[in-house]
Design a protein around this motif. Structure first.
Motif, mmCIF file in Angstrom:
data_model
loop_
_atom_site.group_PDB
_atom_site.id
_atom_site.type_symbol
_atom_site.label_atom_id
_atom_site.label_comp_id
_atom_site.label_asym_id
_atom_site.label_seq_id
_atom_site.Cartn_x
_atom_site.Cartn_y
_atom_site.Cartn_z
ATOM 1 N N HIS A 190 -7.152 13.948 -4.211
ATOM 2 C CA HIS A 190 -7.406 14.538 -5.568
ATOM 3 C C HIS A 190 -6.241 15.377 -6.053
ATOM 4 C CE1 HIS A 190 -11.694 13.841 -5.075
ATOM 5 N NE2 HIS A 190 -11.480 14.281 -3.577
ATOM 6 N N GLY A 191 -6.518 15.538 -7.444
ATOM 7 C CA GLY A 191 -5.954 15.912 -8.050
ATOM 8 C C GLY A 191 -6.265 17.609 -7.884
ATOM 9 N N PHE A 192 -5.818 18.558 -8.459
ATOM 10 C CA PHE A 192 -5.525 20.146 -8.135
ATOM 11 C C PHE A 192 -6.059 20.803 -9.668
ATOM 12 C CE2 PHE A 192 -0.795 19.082 -8.499
ATOM 13 C CZ PHE A 192 -0.815 20.290 -9.702
ATOM 14 N N LYS A 193 -6.803 21.831 -10.216
ATOM 15 C CA LYS A 193 -6.979 22.894 -10.547
ATOM 16 C C LYS A 193 -5.737 23.388 -10.979
ATOM 17 C CE LYS A 193 -11.319 21.685 -10.939
ATOM 18 N NZ LYS A 193 -12.073 21.205 -12.270
ATOM 19 N N ILE A 194 -5.129 24.065 -12.541
ATOM 20 C CA ILE A 194 -4.205 24.588 -12.257
ATOM 21 C C ILE A 194 -4.913 26.202 -12.479
ATOM 22 C CG2 ILE A 194 -2.819 23.245 -13.126
ATOM 23 C CD1 ILE A 194 -3.641 23.714 -16.628
ATOM 24 N N THR A 195 -3.971 27.358 -11.965
ATOM 25 C CA THR A 195 -4.568 28.132 -11.754
ATOM 26 C C THR A 195 -3.625 29.382 -12.375
ATOM 27 O OG1 THR A 195 -3.465 28.459 -10.180
ATOM 28 C CG2 THR A 195 -5.824 27.727 -10.146
ATOM 29 N N PRO A 196 -3.867 30.707 -13.132
ATOM 30 C CA PRO A 196 -2.708 31.328 -13.628
ATOM 31 C C PRO A 196 -1.752 31.805 -12.541
ATOM 32 C CG PRO A 196 -4.731 32.087 -14.062
ATOM 33 C CD PRO A 196 -5.238 30.823 -13.008
ATOM 34 N N SER A 197 -0.803 31.816 -12.818
ATOM 35 C CA SER A 197 0.563 31.998 -11.870
ATOM 36 C C SER A 197 0.375 33.232 -11.363
ATOM 37 C CB SER A 197 1.542 31.884 -12.648
ATOM 38 O OG SER A 197 1.985 32.358 -13.783
ATOM 39 N N ASP A 203 11.642 36.240 -9.325
ATOM 40 C CA ASP A 203 12.515 35.304 -10.684
ATOM 41 C C ASP A 203 12.188 33.807 -10.226
ATOM 42 O OD1 ASP A 203 12.355 36.510 -12.948
ATOM 43 O OD2 ASP A 203 14.248 36.657 -12.301
ATOM 44 N N SER A 204 12.163 32.730 -10.616
ATOM 45 C CA SER A 204 12.438 31.322 -9.962
ATOM 46 C C SER A 204 13.536 30.823 -9.664
ATOM 47 C CB SER A 204 11.068 30.053 -10.825
ATOM 48 O OG SER A 204 11.673 30.317 -12.310
ATOM 49 N N CYS A 205 14.199 30.577 -9.095
ATOM 50 C CA CYS A 205 15.401 30.361 -8.337
ATOM 51 C C CYS A 205 15.507 28.574 -8.837
ATOM 52 C CB CYS A 205 15.500 30.697 -7.273
ATOM 53 S SG CYS A 205 17.516 31.210 -7.512
ATOM 54 N N ILE B 91 -5.913 27.462 -19.464
ATOM 55 C CA ILE B 91 -5.892 28.726 -18.453
ATOM 56 C C ILE B 91 -6.896 29.925 -19.359
ATOM 57 C CG2 ILE B 91 -5.500 30.553 -17.094
ATOM 58 C CD1 ILE B 91 -3.291 28.429 -16.244
ATOM 59 N N PHE B 101 -5.994 18.028 -11.884
ATOM 60 C CA PHE B 101 -3.802 17.455 -12.481
ATOM 61 C C PHE B 101 -3.417 17.281 -11.742
ATOM 62 C CE2 PHE B 101 -5.695 19.928 -15.470
ATOM 63 C CZ PHE B 101 -4.880 19.405 -17.205
ATOM 64 N N LYS B 102 -2.328 16.264 -11.370
ATOM 65 C CA LYS B 102 -1.644 15.779 -10.735
ATOM 66 C C LYS B 102 0.033 16.355 -10.976
ATOM 67 C CE LYS B 102 -3.804 12.799 -7.616
ATOM 68 N NZ LYS B 102 -3.518 11.414 -6.398
ATOM 69 N N ARG B 217 6.402 26.340 -10.567
ATOM 70 C CA ARG B 217 5.076 25.722 -10.566
ATOM 71 C C ARG B 217 4.783 24.998 -9.187
ATOM 72 N NH1 ARG B 217 1.382 28.433 -14.595
ATOM 73 N NH2 ARG B 217 -0.305 28.630 -12.522
ATOM 74 N N TYR B 218 4.237 23.951 -9.467
ATOM 75 C CA TYR B 218 4.229 22.421 -8.611
ATOM 76 C C TYR B 218 5.509 21.452 -7.963
ATOM 77 C CZ TYR B 218 -0.511 24.682 -10.964
ATOM 78 O OH TYR B 218 -1.066 25.164 -11.677
#
Lengths: 207, 443
Positions: A190-197, A203-205, B91, B101-102, B217-218
């Motif tokens: 299955h795919g996934f749902k995108i959600t607010p981060s 910070d992302s590194c 969103i 999504f993938k 994020r993913y």
């Protein structure tokens, strides 16, 4: 993503404009009934989830309404995607809405191949002594469909009669048929749902 | 149809559907019409496969392609940046609920005839075969600078003013060589050409940040792709519009856009019916006399029964061929999706090679991309003109979107939509109007 949660099943309403799909939706969501002139009351709300208890299992039915798109025959194919069940609705006082069901059935089997299909005759309160659509006709229709129809119901959204019973039965039918499948289902398929981060200050590194 | 609307939207391509949804949400009475029987216009995903073959005049596909209904083939290839504008729109409008999504599995860049993974973190940068040992260190320092950079905090600018100094100056500051500049500008910042080098560095820094934030994020890559194809996107926004009261009509030819006093639009005519309106929003195909040709895009759809070599058998991937590598002015893009996204029958892959046309022989221009694919079972090439409106529509109240460009993601698409919305309504789109109303009510 592997959180344990109550399985949720998408259920869609199909059928002609004016047979009472939004009324069924409204009964499902807040158990109310409004007259046709007040259609705007569902604006902005298009699906709703409710938990049903079936034996030792919980199952969430997520009911979807068309948003009136069928009025000019333009429901999107994505409406049908991921549906586990479809409720084919006609009005018991409107033979035309019954005779066109095969058209809607075709859409369901085309776009939502795996959905279980249920038949619902609505507006049972309007039934006169001489029914417009007889039980024999309904049975004949189910037979013609090579038993694609899992269950048939009669409801009245005006009085509320039969609506809750119908959804209870749909829930238990889905639990039965999904028992093994739900357990086998792996996330990879299955795919996934995108959600607010989540607003993390971290910070992302990059480095 | 004979009613009066605030806005009539013509065409159900992605841009028009987003606009229709935004207008309905803002309380406008919207009529949304398409001359086709299906949603999506150019942004539709073609299903079944037979339809795609007949669209390009090819004989029907044989049995090896599996069931035709299992295919949903995009005409315009694009991915979503996981932290980009379209994801934000999805969103905030709640349209994300209609889609799954993938992650795209890998992102590659072409150098010297072969492809390498785009390095985005220290570990990958050090292991990458794109750079020599000393260059790797310089590139790492550059990445750290970009990562630490905060626009609000000039201390993080480190004696370099990116609002005035250009990107070339920033590359020079870190001593990055031409090769590294090439994949940074084209595979990380996703520029189509080299004009950005002479523009302030801030713009490029932001783009690289978007790339790394999306990646964070993913995982795997910064890109997302919807199950059942890109055609699901316009349909999702169409549903949003309908839920908020928008009226939909498909298969309705438009014969005239009726103009009233002062050159302002007053309605739209189909046969003998006229729908009145204050505004029209449409794609270029509905108003050929109000758009001009800006360029051409060549796109090639390739059906294959194998993944691309050297991509670790990825079921989805993007490859960027920077212009300089093949002596061009604009990049060539290769994108691959497959059966895992429910867009092809089991075991099948769909690769798309596209670029902005520069010569009289567009098919020849995408050759470097095609050569990476290996054997291709079926190939469909198309060249389409790329249009832009001749004016901003303020006088006529006809707001026209630009055709879809050759970029591999939806950032320019969203910018165009937000700009049109602003021109049409005089205000920025207020996301707060819908943000929570559509929430999943629980009992």
């Amino acid at each position: 993503m592997a959180t344990i949660k109550i399985p949720e099943q998408k259920v869609i309403l199909c059928g002609e404009y004016g047979v009472g799909k939004s009324s069924i939706f409204r009964r499902f969501t807040n158990n109310t009934f409004v007259t046709a002139t007040d259609r705007k009351s569902t604006l902005g709300l298009d699906h709703y989830s409710k938990t049903y208890h079936v034996g030792d299992r919980d199952l969430k039915l997520q009911l979807w309404d068309t948003g009136g798109m069928e009025r000019v025959a333009s429901i999107t194919s994505s409406y049908y995607k991921f549906a586990e069940a479809a409720v084919l609705v006609f009005a018991l006082d409107n033979p035309a809405s019954f005779h066109i069901l095969s058209q809607h059935l075709l859409d369901i089997v085309t776009y939502a191949e795996n959905a279980k299909i249920f038949l619902c005759g609505n507006k049972s309160d309007l039934l006169s002594d001489v029914p417009q659509i007889t039980d024999t006709e309904i049975e004949a229709f189910c037979e013609q469909c090579h038993n694609l129809i899992t269950g048939t119901y009669k409801t009245s959204c005006k009085t509320g009669e039969g609506v809750e019973e119908m959804f209870n039965d749909i829930a238990s039918q889905l639990v039965q048929s999904n028992r093994s499948r739900l357990e086998l289902q792996s996330m990879e398929q299955h795919g996934f749902k995108i959600t607010p981060s989540e607003e993390t200050t971290e910070d992302s590194c990059l480095c | 149809m004979d009613e009066e609307y605030d806005a009539i939207v013509l065409g159900t391509g992605l841009k028009e559907c987003i606009l229709s949804g935004m207008l309905s949400v803002s309380g406008k009475k919207v009529l949304h019409v398409d001359r086709n029987k299906y949603y999506g216009g150019e942004s539709a995903s073609i299903c079944p496969l037979e339809e795609l073959f007949s669209k390009f005049g090819a004989p029907a596909p044989d049995d090896s392609y599996g069931r035709g209904r299992d295919w949903n083939v995009d005409l315009i290839p694009k991915f979503l940046m996981a932290n980009g504008q379209l994801v934000k729109l999805l969103i905030h409008t709640g349209v994300t609920r209609y889609l799954e999504f993938k992650s795209v599995e890998g992102s590659y860049v072409y150098k010297g005839g072969k492809i390498s993974k785009v390095p985005v973190d220290q570990k990958e940068a050090l292991a990458s075969d794109l750079m020599g040992m000393f260059e790797k260190r310089r590139f790492r320092n550059f990445l750290i600078y970009v990562q630490d950079f905060q626009q609000e905090d000039p201390k993080t600018w480190k004696d370099f003013d990116p609002t005035t100094a250009d990107m070339q100056a920033l590359y020079d500051k870190f001593g990055l060589d031409k090769n590294t500049q090439d994949f940074t500008g084209h595979a990380l910042a996703l520029y189509r050409d080299d004009d950005y080098l002479k523009r302030p560095a801030l713009e490029t820094i932001k783009r690289i940040k978007l790339y790394s934030d999306s990646l964070a994020r993913y995982g795997k890559s910064p890109y997302l792709y919807p199950m059942y194809g890109l055609g699901e996107l316009p349909q999702g926004f169409a549903r949003l519009s309908a839920i908020y009261g928008g009226t939909y009509m498909l298969d309705k030819p438009i014969d005239e856009i009726v103009i009233g006093e002062g050159g302002k639009v007053v309605g739209v005519r189909s046969g003998n019916e006229i729908a009145k309106c204050k505004q029209v929003y449409c794609d270029p195909t509905y108003v050929p006399d109000r758009v001009r040709k800006k360029g051409r895009v060549v796109r090639c759809i390739c059906l294959m029964d194998h993944p691309i070599a050297n991509t670790k058998d990825a079921l989805s991937t993007q490859i960027i061929i920077p212009q300089k590598q093949v002596g061009r002015n604009s990049d060539i893009y290769v994108s691959v999706v497959s059966y895992t996204h429910q867009v092809a029958a089991k075991g099948w892959f769909i690769a798309m090679v596209s670029t902005t046309v520069e010569t009289e022989n567009p098919e020849n221009e995408i050759k470097p991309g095609l050569e990476l694919l290996g054997p291709v079972r079926q190939k469909f090439t198309s060249v389409s003109d790329y249009y832009e409106p001749t004016d901003e529509g303020l006088q006529s109240q006809i707001f026209i979107s630009q055709s879809y460009d050759a970029t591999t993601h939806f950032e320019t698409t969203c910018l165009d939509v937000l700009d049109i919305f602003k021109r049409g309504t005089g205000e920025e789109f207020d996301f707060s109007k819908i943000k929570h109303e559509l929430g999943d009510e629980e009992q």
